[in-house]
Design a protein around this motif. Structure first.
Motif, PDB file in Angstrom:
ATOM      1  N   PRO A 117      69.490   2.481 -10.843  1.00  0.00           N
ATOM      2  CA  PRO A 117      68.136   2.891 -10.417  1.00  0.00           C
ATOM      3  C   PRO A 117      68.113   3.478  -9.012  1.00  0.00           C
ATOM      4  CG  PRO A 117      68.086   0.738 -11.466  1.00  0.00           C
ATOM      5  CD  PRO A 117      69.544   1.070 -11.254  1.00  0.00           C
ATOM      6  N   TYR A 118      69.017   2.943  -8.178  1.00  0.00           N
ATOM      7  CA  TYR A 118      69.098   3.403  -6.784  1.00  0.00           C
ATOM      8  C   TYR A 118      70.375   2.840  -6.199  1.00  0.00           C
ATOM      9  CZ  TYR A 118      68.132   3.870  -1.806  1.00  0.00           C
ATOM     10  OH  TYR A 118      68.218   4.195  -0.476  1.00  0.00           O
ATOM     11  N   SER A 119      71.022   3.579  -5.317  1.00  0.00           N
ATOM     12  CA  SER A 119      72.196   3.047  -4.630  1.00  0.00           C
ATOM     13  C   SER A 119      72.415   3.764  -3.325  1.00  0.00           C
ATOM     14  CB  SER A 119      73.444   3.191  -5.514  1.00  0.00           C
ATOM     15  OG  SER A 119      74.579   2.678  -4.839  1.00  0.00           O
ATOM     16  N   ASP A 120      72.817   3.006  -2.304  1.00  0.00           N
ATOM     17  CA  ASP A 120      73.227   3.598  -1.029  1.00  0.00           C
ATOM     18  C   ASP A 120      74.724   3.395  -0.827  1.00  0.00           C
ATOM     19  OD1 ASP A 120      71.908   0.943   1.138  1.00  0.00           O
ATOM     20  OD2 ASP A 120      73.395   0.929  -0.462  1.00  0.00           O
ATOM     21  N   ASN A 121      75.420   3.102  -1.888  1.00  0.00           N
ATOM     22  CA  ASN A 121      76.858   2.867  -1.864  1.00  0.00           C
ATOM     23  C   ASN A 121      77.547   3.905  -2.733  1.00  0.00           C
ATOM     24  OD1 ASN A 121      79.518   1.828  -2.485  1.00  0.00           O
ATOM     25  ND2 ASN A 121      78.838  -0.089  -1.587  1.00  0.00           N
ATOM     26  N   ALA A 122      78.581   4.524  -2.192  1.00  0.00           N
ATOM     27  CA  ALA A 122      79.280   5.563  -2.945  1.00  0.00           C
ATOM     28  C   ALA A 122      79.844   5.048  -4.260  1.00  0.00           C
ATOM     29  CB  ALA A 122      80.391   6.164  -2.091  1.00  0.00           C
ATOM     30  N   ASP A 123      80.179   3.769  -4.310  1.00  0.00           N
ATOM     31  CA  ASP A 123      80.737   3.198  -5.548  1.00  0.00           C
ATOM     32  C   ASP A 123      79.728   3.213  -6.692  1.00  0.00           C
ATOM     33  OD1 ASP A 123      82.705   0.626  -3.842  1.00  0.00           O
ATOM     34  OD2 ASP A 123      83.116   2.740  -4.267  1.00  0.00           O
ATOM     35  N   GLY A 124      78.466   3.376  -6.365  1.00  0.00           N
ATOM     36  CA  GLY A 124      77.444   3.395  -7.397  1.00  0.00           C
ATOM     37  C   GLY A 124      77.240   4.752  -8.051  1.00  0.00           C
ATOM     38  N   TYR A 125      77.985   5.748  -7.584  1.00  0.00           N
ATOM     39  CA  TYR A 125      77.814   7.117  -8.062  1.00  0.00           C
ATOM     40  C   TYR A 125      79.012   7.556  -8.892  1.00  0.00           C
ATOM     41  CZ  TYR A 125      73.768   7.390  -5.064  1.00  0.00           C
ATOM     42  OH  TYR A 125      72.532   7.171  -4.499  1.00  0.00           O
ATOM     43  N   ALA A 126      78.704   8.089 -10.077  1.00  0.00           N
ATOM     44  CA  ALA A 126      79.771   8.464 -10.999  1.00  0.00           C
ATOM     45  C   ALA A 126      80.126   9.946 -10.932  1.00  0.00           C
ATOM     46  CB  ALA A 126      79.352   8.110 -12.433  1.00  0.00           C
ATOM     47  N   TYR A 127      79.191  10.751 -10.504  1.00  0.00           N
ATOM     48  CA  TYR A 127      79.408  12.200 -10.522  1.00  0.00           C
ATOM     49  C   TYR A 127      79.168  12.768  -9.128  1.00  0.00           C
ATOM     50  CZ  TYR A 127      78.889  11.180 -15.449  1.00  0.00           C
ATOM     51  OH  TYR A 127      79.040  10.641 -16.694  1.00  0.00           O
ATOM     52  N   TRP A 128      80.047  13.700  -8.755  1.00  0.00           N
ATOM     53  CA  TRP A 128      80.021  14.239  -7.401  1.00  0.00           C
ATOM     54  C   TRP A 128      80.152  15.755  -7.433  1.00  0.00           C
ATOM     55  CZ3 TRP A 128      79.616  11.235  -2.944  1.00  0.00           C
ATOM     56  CH2 TRP A 128      79.654   9.850  -3.148  1.00  0.00           C
ATOM     57  N   GLY A 129      79.468  16.401  -6.494  1.00  0.00           N
ATOM     58  CA  GLY A 129      79.680  17.824  -6.290  1.00  0.00           C
ATOM     59  C   GLY A 129      80.847  18.048  -5.345  1.00  0.00           C
ATOM     60  N   GLN A 130      81.178  19.320  -5.132  1.00  0.00           N
ATOM     61  CA  GLN A 130      82.304  19.680  -4.273  1.00  0.00           C
ATOM     62  C   GLN A 130      81.952  19.630  -2.792  1.00  0.00           C
ATOM     63  OE1 GLN A 130      85.573  20.383  -5.227  1.00  0.00           O
ATOM     64  NE2 GLN A 130      84.818  19.514  -7.131  1.00  0.00           N
ATOM     65  N   GLY A 131      80.686  19.761  -2.510  1.00  0.00           N
ATOM     66  CA  GLY A 131      80.254  19.678  -1.119  1.00  0.00           C
ATOM     67  C   GLY A 131      79.953  21.025  -0.501  1.00  0.00           C
ATOM     68  N   THR A 132      79.161  20.981   0.559  1.00  0.00           N
ATOM     69  CA  THR A 132      78.840  22.179   1.334  1.00  0.00           C
ATOM     70  C   THR A 132      78.958  21.819   2.815  1.00  0.00           C
ATOM     71  OG1 THR A 132      77.192  23.927   1.684  1.00  0.00           O
ATOM     72  CG2 THR A 132      76.333  21.700   1.344  1.00  0.00           C
ATOM     73  N   LEU A 133      79.574  22.714   3.577  1.00  0.00           N
ATOM     74  CA  LEU A 133      79.865  22.425   4.972  1.00  0.00           C
ATOM     75  C   LEU A 133      78.671  22.754   5.857  1.00  0.00           C
ATOM     76  CD1 LEU A 133      81.864  21.684   7.245  1.00  0.00           C
ATOM     77  CD2 LEU A 133      82.612  24.095   7.223  1.00  0.00           C
ATOM     78  N   VAL A 134      78.325  21.789   6.688  1.00  0.00           N
ATOM     79  CA  VAL A 134      77.285  21.973   7.707  1.00  0.00           C
ATOM     80  C   VAL A 134      77.954  21.853   9.076  1.00  0.00           C
ATOM     81  CG1 VAL A 134      75.218  20.996   8.732  1.00  0.00           C
ATOM     82  CG2 VAL A 134      75.434  21.129   6.239  1.00  0.00           C
ATOM     83  N   THR A 135      77.790  22.875   9.884  1.00  0.00           N
ATOM     84  CA  THR A 135      78.353  22.872  11.229  1.00  0.00           C
ATOM     85  C   THR A 135      77.222  23.059  12.234  1.00  0.00           C
ATOM     86  OG1 THR A 135      80.409  23.849  10.420  1.00  0.00           O
ATOM     87  CG2 THR A 135      80.022  23.914  12.795  1.00  0.00           C
ATOM     88  N   VAL A 136      77.108  22.109  13.153  1.00  0.00           N
ATOM     89  CA  VAL A 136      76.056  22.162  14.161  1.00  0.00           C
ATOM     90  C   VAL A 136      76.704  22.394  15.521  1.00  0.00           C
ATOM     91  CG1 VAL A 136      74.070  21.007  15.163  1.00  0.00           C
ATOM     92  CG2 VAL A 136      74.697  20.562  12.771  1.00  0.00           C
ATOM     93  N   SER A 137      76.384  23.496  16.130  1.00  0.00           N
ATOM     94  CA  SER A 137      76.964  23.828  17.439  1.00  0.00           C
ATOM     95  C   SER A 137      76.074  23.316  18.565  1.00  0.00           C
ATOM     96  CB  SER A 137      77.143  25.338  17.558  1.00  0.00           C
ATOM     97  OG  SER A 137      75.888  25.984  17.507  1.00  0.00           O
ATOM     98  N   SER A 138      76.725  22.979  19.670  1.00  0.00           N
ATOM     99  CA  SER A 138      75.979  22.433  20.811  1.00  0.00           C
ATOM    100  C   SER A 138      75.527  23.538  21.757  1.00  0.00           C
ATOM    101  CB  SER A 138      76.851  21.439  21.570  1.00  0.00           C
ATOM    102  OG  SER A 138      78.053  22.054  21.979  1.00  0.00           O
TER     103      SER A 138
END
Length: 123
Positions: A102-123
């Motif tokens: 129903p809800y999880s804040d733990n990675a172990d609770g997730y079965a499916y994952w995307g590849q990811g997208t990079l976020v870069t924050v410059s100072s």
């Protein structure tokens, strides 16, 4: 099974904003709670935000509370992460994930994952 594809990452100056999207395949998107996690270079993956199946409940890591907002549109099979007031320490690869719980804040609770997208924050 569900496939996830993130988009919306990029380079932004500190204090700026980005909105990430995660598009899911399949007809059962509303069967999954969704979460966003991030991993910075040399660091462990960490929880960012999560939302329940119908979007009624959301949760956030302390370090993004008040700055990031997670939302979902089940009609579009998409979950979003609006990121405001970005800081250089927010630089990471951001991944969305789908959970049968129903809800999880733990990675172990997730079965499916995307590849990811990079976020870069410059100072």
């Amino acid at each position: 099974q569900v496939q996830l594809v993130e988009s919306g990452g990029g380079l932004v100056q500190a204090g700026g904003s980005l909105k990430l999207s995660c598009a899911a395949s399949g007809r059962t998107f509303s069967s999954y709670a969704m979460g966003w996690f991030r991993q910075a270079p040399g660091k462990d993956r960490e929880f960012v935000a999560a939302v329940t199946k119908r979007g009624s409940i959301t949760g956030y890591a302390d370090f993004v509370k008040g700055r990031f907002t997670i939302s979902r549109d089940n009609a579009k099979n998409t979950v979003y992460l609006q990121m405001n007031s970005l800081k250089p320490e927010d630089t990471a690869v951001y991944c969305c994930a789908a959970s049968m719980l129903p809800y999880s804040d733990n990675a172990d609770g997730y079965a499916y994952w995307g590849q990811g997208t990079l976020v870069t924050v410059s100072s």
